[in-house]
Motif scaffolding. Sequence first.
Motif, PDB file in Angstrom:
ATOM      1  N   ASN A 205       1.251   4.591   0.998  1.00 44.81           N
ATOM      2  CA  ASN A 205       0.380   5.467   2.098  1.00 44.81           C
ATOM      3  C   ASN A 205       0.229   6.931   1.665  1.00 44.81           C
ATOM      4  OD1 ASN A 205       0.951   3.358   4.000  1.00 44.81           O
ATOM      5  ND2 ASN A 205       2.768   4.334   4.448  1.00 44.81           N
ATOM      6  N   ASN A 206       0.735   7.566   0.965  1.00 41.77           N
ATOM      7  CA  ASN A 206       0.346   8.841   0.322  1.00 41.77           C
ATOM      8  C   ASN A 206      -0.721   8.982  -0.736  1.00 41.77           C
ATOM      9  OD1 ASN A 206       2.081   7.891  -1.456  1.00 41.77           O
ATOM     10  ND2 ASN A 206       3.354   9.853  -1.622  1.00 41.77           N
ATOM     11  N   SER A 207      -1.197   7.784  -1.294  1.00 42.32           N
ATOM     12  CA  SER A 207      -2.076   7.973  -2.537  1.00 42.32           C
ATOM     13  C   SER A 207      -3.241   6.959  -2.405  1.00 42.32           C
ATOM     14  CB  SER A 207      -1.038   7.454  -3.649  1.00 42.32           C
ATOM     15  OG  SER A 207      -0.714   6.186  -3.574  1.00 42.32           O
ATOM     16  N   GLY A 208      -3.225   5.865  -1.453  1.00 42.23           N
ATOM     17  CA  GLY A 208      -4.459   5.265  -1.312  1.00 42.23           C
ATOM     18  C   GLY A 208      -4.408   4.295  -2.488  1.00 42.23           C
TER      19      GLY A 208
ATOM     20  N   THR B 283       0.791  -1.345   0.050  1.00 38.36           N
ATOM     21  CA  THR B 283      -0.106   0.137   0.068  1.00 38.36           C
ATOM     22  C   THR B 283       0.851   1.032   0.052  1.00 38.36           C
ATOM     23  OG1 THR B 283      -1.692  -0.987   1.192  1.00 38.36           O
ATOM     24  CG2 THR B 283      -1.766   1.252   1.111  1.00 38.36           C
TER      25      THR B 283
ATOM     26  N   ARG C  21     -12.207  -3.239  -1.039  1.00 42.54           N
ATOM     27  CA  ARG C  21     -11.445  -4.341  -0.663  1.00 42.54           C
ATOM     28  C   ARG C  21     -12.475  -5.324  -1.089  1.00 42.54           C
ATOM     29  NH1 ARG C  21      -7.409  -5.485   2.792  1.00 42.54           N
ATOM     30  NH2 ARG C  21      -7.452  -7.750   3.902  1.00 42.54           N
TER      31      ARG C  21
ATOM     32  N   GLU D 241      -1.045   7.353 -12.430  1.00 44.17           N
ATOM     33  CA  GLU D 241      -0.681   6.530 -11.175  1.00 44.17           C
ATOM     34  C   GLU D 241       0.692   6.087 -11.232  1.00 44.17           C
ATOM     35  OE1 GLU D 241      -5.298   4.534 -10.414  1.00 44.17           O
ATOM     36  OE2 GLU D 241      -3.768   3.827 -12.052  1.00 44.17           O
TER      37      GLU D 241
ATOM     38  N   THR E 267      -7.230   0.191  -6.279  1.00 46.96           N
ATOM     39  CA  THR E 267      -7.735   1.361  -5.317  1.00 46.96           C
ATOM     40  C   THR E 267      -7.755   0.718  -3.769  1.00 46.96           C
ATOM     41  OG1 THR E 267      -8.605   2.396  -6.969  1.00 46.96           O
ATOM     42  CG2 THR E 267      -9.184   3.059  -4.775  1.00 46.96           C
ATOM     43  N   ALA E 268      -7.149   1.186  -3.058  1.00 50.29           N
ATOM     44  CA  ALA E 268      -7.239   0.681  -1.416  1.00 50.29           C
ATOM     45  C   ALA E 268      -7.455   1.584  -0.427  1.00 50.29           C
ATOM     46  CB  ALA E 268      -6.234  -0.164  -1.189  1.00 50.29           C
ATOM     47  N   VAL E 269      -8.732   2.585  -0.488  1.00 51.54           N
ATOM     48  CA  VAL E 269      -9.008   3.791   0.216  1.00 51.54           C
ATOM     49  C   VAL E 269      -9.659   3.264   1.240  1.00 51.54           C
ATOM     50  CG1 VAL E 269      -9.683   6.076   0.409  1.00 51.54           C
ATOM     51  CG2 VAL E 269      -8.278   5.241  -1.568  1.00 51.54           C
ATOM     52  N   GLY E 270      -9.378   3.258   2.561  1.00 51.12           N
ATOM     53  CA  GLY E 270     -10.089   3.077   3.707  1.00 51.12           C
ATOM     54  C   GLY E 270     -10.589   1.604   3.611  1.00 51.12           C
TER      55      GLY E 270
END
Length: 204
Positions: free
Chosen positions: A70-73, A68, A200, A114, A193-196
């Motif tokens: 961290n600064n991009s999600g 992951t 998932r 990206e 994309t793995a935001v929050g």
Amino acid sequence: LTLKVVFPMQATARCICIVGSADGLNTGDKVRRTPYEPQKTQPERSAGLPGIEKGRALFRFNGDGTVTQNNSGLMWTMDANALSSDVDYSDARDFEEKCSIGGYRNWRIPTKQELEILLNTIPREVLEKGKGAEWLTAVGFRNVQSDMYWSSTYQHIPGIGTSTTRYSQLLFTNGENGTGTEVASAFLWLVRTAVGGAERKKLN
């Protein structure tokens, strides 16, 4: 007098085999893994490469073949060459649809933007030396290639009676940009994309 010698029972070794998915191509049972921690960089490998420790702080190695940013999600495959060779765009699309690394099924070919988000984690002085791929490897990624990578960003080039589609490509060694048609060859590094955790999508 009769002596009776009793030998201890011979221990029987048991091997438990777990069938699972090491590369994300199969859908075997998931195996609990401990979080991956990048190995300490060998001095001779990281000599002259600044910002390694700061670079590691930008990523979380999840222990399942995923990383992951961290600064991009964004989440990247830890292996930057999961197909073990460069491929044309059709093969890249085929792998995109079948890939299940980390138990996820929504991997995709990254856009040019990206790829540049990942590229921008590399210090400028490293890119100027042409050692961007080595830097990403020292941070903890695997098999980062010193050659062009596919993106899904494209443009149609008009021609006489037809048009040609050219896809943007990026070289992590020094940040050079390029383009290639569908039959050209480049390496593939998938993203999701793995935001929050909201997107998932684990395998059942």
